[in-house]
Design a protein around this motif. Structure first.
Motif, PDB file in Angstrom:
ATOM      1  N   THR A 166       0.949  -0.946  -0.206  1.00 48.97           N
ATOM      2  CA  THR A 166      -0.193  -0.097   0.092  1.00 48.97           C
ATOM      3  C   THR A 166       1.078   1.230  -0.133  1.00 48.97           C
ATOM      4  O   THR A 166       0.105   2.203  -0.335  1.00 48.97           O
ATOM      5  N   GLN A 222      -7.393   3.274   2.374  1.00 45.69           N
ATOM      6  CA  GLN A 222      -6.130   3.399   0.911  1.00 45.69           C
ATOM      7  C   GLN A 222      -7.146   3.308   0.072  1.00 45.69           C
ATOM      8  O   GLN A 222      -7.786   1.898  -0.138  1.00 45.69           O
ATOM      9  N   THR A 280      -6.036   7.986  -0.496  1.00 49.95           N
ATOM     10  CA  THR A 280      -6.555   7.750   1.054  1.00 49.95           C
ATOM     11  C   THR A 280      -7.786   8.160   0.999  1.00 49.95           C
ATOM     12  O   THR A 280      -8.321   9.821   0.492  1.00 49.95           O
TER      13      THR A 280
END
Length: 253
Positions: free
Chosen positions: A134, A208, A242
């Motif tokens: 991520t 995310q 995000t």
């Protein structure tokens, strides 16, 4: 203070302990402090804190959100969960003597696991994660990329959140479940038993979005009876894919 901690002085006379690092950078803790205390980031989507709020802070980092809640609501009761050993030491030091807060060093996820590899970033400990993939976009950032270069594996046990809640002995009603665990937000929610969902009145999760995680979290929360929306985060985080998800029960409207 020793014990791998140092005291950092921030705006408005605020100071807190953070893990020692080799770079000496304080950019991350300064950013987090501004997010929480100045911008009230976790409340931006409409979450509210009653005077006697019961809060579960999953991914508590060094405790700034817990301290923000106690400043806003001195009678609040908080369960603060943080798995990384170095970060937890700072959390413990920052919350020492704060009434109504219980700090537990624990990673939570979809199921119980004895040994899970996490990635700890000493120069950006708030980015430490079970899912280092991520951080692909963050590694391309000129400043963050350099600070993410020092990465260390930390093996930790993982438990389901419902199991941790049972042991914590919190009141039946949980006013706010805040989750910020760098890519494992859906895992945390999957670790809540059906019997515990009615206890939770509001959820705020920093998710995310670029991996489809935001959509999956929204669908899950709506299926549990929440009104849920995904809003923008700070510009820097928004660029990294995000999203801030806020979910509320109809009774909280």
């Amino acid at each position: 203070m020793g014990n791998g901690l140092r005291c950092v002085r921030l705006d408005d006379g605020f100071s807190c302990y953070v893990p020692e690092n080799s770079s000496g950078s304080t950019d991350e803790i300064g950013f987090i402090h501004a997010e929480i205390f100045r911008d009230e980031c976790y409340l931006r989507g409409g979450a509210v804190l009653p005077a006697d709020a019961v809060v579960v802070d999953v991914g508590a980092n060094v405790g700034l959100f817990s301290l923000f809640v106690k400043r806003r609501c001195p009678a609040a009761r908080i369960l603060a969960l943080e798995p990384m050993p170095e970060t937890f030491r700072a959390l413990w030091a920052n919350l020492a003597g704060v009434d109504g807060v219980r700090a537990v060093r624990q990673a939570v996820g979809a199921g119980a696991e004895d040994a899970v590899a996490f990635t700890y970033f000493p120069d950006l400990p708030g980015n430490s994660t079970r899912y280092p993939g991520t951080k692909k976009l963050a590694r391309q950032h000129p400043t963050a990329g350099a600070l993410l270069a020092d990465a260390r594996e930390v093996v930790l046990p993982v438990r389901r959140l419902s199991e941790v809640l049972t042991e914590a002995g919190l009141p039946e009603r949980i006013d706010l479940l805040k989750i910020d665990v760098e890519g494992a937000e859906a895992d945390v929610l999957a670790g809540i038993d059906d019997r515990d969902w009615p206890r939770v009145q509001q959820v705020v999760a920093e998710v995310q979005g670029h991996r489809g995680e935001a959509e999956a979290v929204l669908e899950l929360l709506r299926g549990k009876g929440f009104s849920a929306d995904a809003g923008a985060t700070e510009d820097e985080l928004d660029d990294l894919g995000t999203r801030l998800i806020t979910a509320r029960r109809p009774s909280c409207a």
